[in-house]
Design a protein around this motif. Structure first.
Motif, PDB file in Angstrom:
ATOM      1  N   PRO A   1       0.834  -1.210   0.000  1.00 49.44           N
ATOM      2  CA  PRO A   1       0.000   0.000   0.000  1.00 49.44           C
ATOM      3  C   PRO A   1       0.862   1.251   0.000  1.00 49.44           C
ATOM      4  N   ARG A   2       0.305   2.331  -0.493  1.00 49.91           N
ATOM      5  CA  ARG A   2       0.999   3.624  -0.537  1.00 49.91           C
ATOM      6  C   ARG A   2       0.336   4.573   0.445  1.00 49.91           C
ATOM      7  N   PHE A   3       1.146   5.130   1.332  1.00 50.34           N
ATOM      8  CA  PHE A   3       0.663   6.098   2.302  1.00 50.34           C
ATOM      9  C   PHE A   3       1.438   7.390   2.124  1.00 50.34           C
ATOM     10  N   GLU A   4       0.733   8.486   2.013  1.00 51.46           N
ATOM     11  CA  GLU A   4       1.375   9.789   1.936  1.00 51.46           C
ATOM     12  C   GLU A   4       1.774  10.208   3.353  1.00 51.46           C
ATOM     13  N   ALA A   5       3.016  10.581   3.521  1.00 43.68           N
ATOM     14  CA  ALA A   5       3.504  11.019   4.831  1.00 43.68           C
ATOM     15  C   ALA A   5       2.990  12.425   5.123  1.00 43.68           C
ATOM     16  N   ALA A   6       2.729  12.680   6.386  1.00 43.68           N
ATOM     17  CA  ALA A   6       2.290  14.006   6.825  1.00 43.68           C
ATOM     18  C   ALA A   6       3.314  14.553   7.807  1.00 43.68           C
ATOM     19  N   GLN A   7       3.606  15.829   7.683  1.00 42.12           N
ATOM     20  CA  GLN A   7       4.545  16.467   8.600  1.00 42.12           C
ATOM     21  C   GLN A   7       3.884  17.559   9.421  1.00 42.12           C
ATOM     22  N   ASP A   8       2.775  18.086   8.922  1.00 49.42           N
ATOM     23  CA  ASP A   8       2.115  19.212   9.591  1.00 49.42           C
ATOM     24  C   ASP A   8       0.633  18.942   9.743  1.00 49.42           C
ATOM     25  N   VAL A   9       0.080  19.515  10.810  1.00 52.27           N
ATOM     26  CA  VAL A   9      -1.359  19.456  11.032  1.00 52.27           C
ATOM     27  C   VAL A   9      -1.793  20.797  11.619  1.00 52.27           C
ATOM     28  N   ARG A  10      -2.939  21.260  11.190  1.00 49.29           N
ATOM     29  CA  ARG A  10      -3.480  22.536  11.679  1.00 49.29           C
ATOM     30  C   ARG A  10      -4.683  22.264  12.574  1.00 49.29           C
ATOM     31  N   ASN A  11      -5.132  23.274  13.271  1.00 47.41           N
ATOM     32  CA  ASN A  11      -6.270  23.155  14.170  1.00 47.41           C
ATOM     33  C   ASN A  11      -7.443  22.453  13.475  1.00 47.41           C
ATOM     34  N   GLY A  12      -7.950  21.429  14.112  1.00 44.99           N
ATOM     35  CA  GLY A  12      -9.063  20.656  13.568  1.00 44.99           C
ATOM     36  C   GLY A  12      -8.622  19.509  12.671  1.00 44.99           C
TER      37      GLY A  12
ATOM     38  N   THR B   1       8.022  -4.719  20.706  1.00 50.15           N
ATOM     39  CA  THR B   1       8.852  -5.766  21.295  1.00 50.15           C
ATOM     40  C   THR B   1       8.325  -7.129  20.876  1.00 50.15           C
ATOM     41  N   ASP B   2       9.155  -7.893  20.193  1.00 49.97           N
ATOM     42  CA  ASP B   2       8.840  -9.280  19.871  1.00 49.97           C
ATOM     43  C   ASP B   2       9.240 -10.083  21.108  1.00 49.97           C
ATOM     44  N   ALA B   3       8.265 -10.369  21.954  1.00 48.15           N
ATOM     45  CA  ALA B   3       8.541 -11.025  23.232  1.00 48.15           C
ATOM     46  C   ALA B   3       9.127 -12.423  23.045  1.00 48.15           C
ATOM     47  N   ASN B   4       8.715 -13.131  22.011  1.00 51.09           N
ATOM     48  CA  ASN B   4       9.241 -14.475  21.770  1.00 51.09           C
ATOM     49  C   ASN B   4      10.705 -14.443  21.349  1.00 51.09           C
ATOM     50  N   ARG B   5      11.101 -13.389  20.667  1.00 44.52           N
ATOM     51  CA  ARG B   5      12.463 -13.249  20.175  1.00 44.52           C
ATOM     52  C   ARG B   5      13.343 -12.489  21.165  1.00 44.52           C
ATOM     53  N   GLY B   6      12.723 -11.723  22.047  1.00 43.93           N
ATOM     54  CA  GLY B   6      13.477 -10.914  22.985  1.00 43.93           C
ATOM     55  C   GLY B   6      14.123  -9.707  22.325  1.00 43.93           C
ATOM     56  N   VAL B   7      13.433  -9.101  21.350  1.00 47.25           N
ATOM     57  CA  VAL B   7      13.961  -7.953  20.610  1.00 47.25           C
ATOM     58  C   VAL B   7      12.975  -6.797  20.711  1.00 47.25           C
ATOM     59  N   ALA B   8      13.483  -5.634  21.082  1.00 50.36           N
ATOM     60  CA  ALA B   8      12.675  -4.415  21.142  1.00 50.36           C
ATOM     61  C   ALA B   8      13.188  -3.437  20.094  1.00 50.36           C
ATOM     62  N   LEU B   9      12.275  -2.884  19.308  1.00 53.80           N
ATOM     63  CA  LEU B   9      12.630  -1.923  18.266  1.00 53.80           C
ATOM     64  C   LEU B   9      11.987  -0.578  18.586  1.00 53.80           C
ATOM     65  N   PRO B  10      12.777   0.380  19.061  1.00 48.74           N
ATOM     66  CA  PRO B  10      12.230   1.717  19.319  1.00 48.74           C
ATOM     67  C   PRO B  10      12.137   2.521  18.026  1.00 48.74           C
ATOM     68  N   LEU B  11      10.968   3.103  17.787  1.00 47.88           N
ATOM     69  CA  LEU B  11      10.726   3.911  16.600  1.00 47.88           C
ATOM     70  C   LEU B  11      10.320   5.311  17.031  1.00 47.88           C
ATOM     71  N   GLN B  12      10.622   6.285  16.198  1.00 49.47           N
ATOM     72  CA  GLN B  12      10.273   7.661  16.544  1.00 49.47           C
ATOM     73  C   GLN B  12       9.931   8.449  15.288  1.00 49.47           C
ATOM     74  N   ALA B  13       8.935   9.315  15.400  1.00 49.75           N
ATOM     75  CA  ALA B  13       8.561  10.222  14.325  1.00 49.75           C
ATOM     76  C   ALA B  13       8.123  11.534  14.954  1.00 49.75           C
ATOM     77  N   THR B  14       8.165  12.593  14.171  1.00 45.37           N
ATOM     78  CA  THR B  14       7.712  13.889  14.665  1.00 45.37           C
ATOM     79  C   THR B  14       6.711  14.472  13.675  1.00 45.37           C
ATOM     80  N   PHE B  15       5.910  15.400  14.169  1.00 46.92           N
ATOM     81  CA  PHE B  15       5.021  16.181  13.323  1.00 46.92           C
ATOM     82  C   PHE B  15       4.866  17.555  13.962  1.00 46.92           C
ATOM     83  N   ASN B  16       4.467  18.500  13.170  1.00 48.26           N
ATOM     84  CA  ASN B  16       4.320  19.882  13.627  1.00 48.26           C
ATOM     85  C   ASN B  16       2.856  20.262  13.723  1.00 48.26           C
ATOM     86  N   VAL B  17       2.477  20.831  14.867  1.00 53.74           N
ATOM     87  CA  VAL B  17       1.148  21.413  15.011  1.00 53.74           C
ATOM     88  C   VAL B  17       1.317  22.882  14.700  1.00 53.74           C
ATOM     89  N   ARG B  18       0.598  23.353  13.687  1.00 54.61           N
ATOM     90  CA  ARG B  18       0.728  24.740  13.231  1.00 54.61           C
ATOM     91  C   ARG B  18      -0.437  25.581  13.713  1.00 54.61           C
TER      92      ARG B  18
END
Length: 179
Positions: free
Chosen positions: A68-79, A162-179
């Motif tokens: 699937p194709r998802f358009e990334a968003a970086q900004d969001v305005r009131n509402g 965290t894949d508890a069976n494998r014992g692996v945790a993957l930390p992910l991070q993203a940011t967005f701007n509220v304008r």
């Protein structure tokens, strides 16, 4: 990746060729460098996408064969609304054949304070398919509605899968701007 939110990479993901490959790949099959919004370790992979498309779930459900194709968003305005979703690949089944992927979800305001902080949520349970390259949608996601009282600036989303069976945790991070 030039921006942590530029994770419309789901359009670029190709299935893995085997258990030894534990990374996301672009459209030509080249492994992509790990970024703050995607990670892989010991055969388990995860990715975080921020989109403003309210039809993201319908797109995911309707897609067959192609990614699937998802358009990334970086900004969001009131509402406005944003949808923060996580994907994973190759969860390890336990002795009973079922996977156990857990999530920690935290959303921070621009001042660093948490507006959401949930731990040990079930993200993916059940029997994974035999193909380690299958991509699964996490059962945990965040819908963000920008309200007039929300502080303006850069918000940070942190999701650890965290894949508890494998014992692996993957930390992910993203940011967005509220304008």
């Amino acid at each position: 990746m030039r921006s942590p939110l530029l994770l419309a990479m789901m359009a670029l993901l190709l299935p893995f060729n085997g258990l030894a490959q534990s990374d996301w790949r672009n459209a030509d099959g080249t492994p992509m460098a790990q970024r703050s919004a995607s990670a892989a370790a010991r055969g388990f992979s995860a990715s975080l996408v921020v989109t403003d498309n309210p039809q993201w779930r319908a797109i995911w459900d309707a897609t067959t064969g192609d990614q699937p194709r998802f358009e990334a968003a970086q900004d969001v305005r009131n509402g406005g609304e944003l949808y923060i979703v996580a994907f994973l690949s190759n969860p390890l089944p336990g002795a009973d054949g079922t996977s156990n992927v857990r999530c920690d979800v935290r959303v921070n305001r621009p001042d660093g304070s948490a507006t959401m902080d949930q731990r040990d949520l079930p993200c993916f349970q059940g029997r994974p398919g035999a193909d380690p390259g299958l991509i699964y949608l996490s059962s945990e996601g965040v819908r963000f509605l920008a309200e007039a009282t929300d502080p303006r600036g850069t918000w940070t989303v942190r999701i650890t899968l965290t894949d508890a069976n494998r014992g692996v945790a993957l930390p992910l991070q993203a940011t967005f701007n509220v304008r």
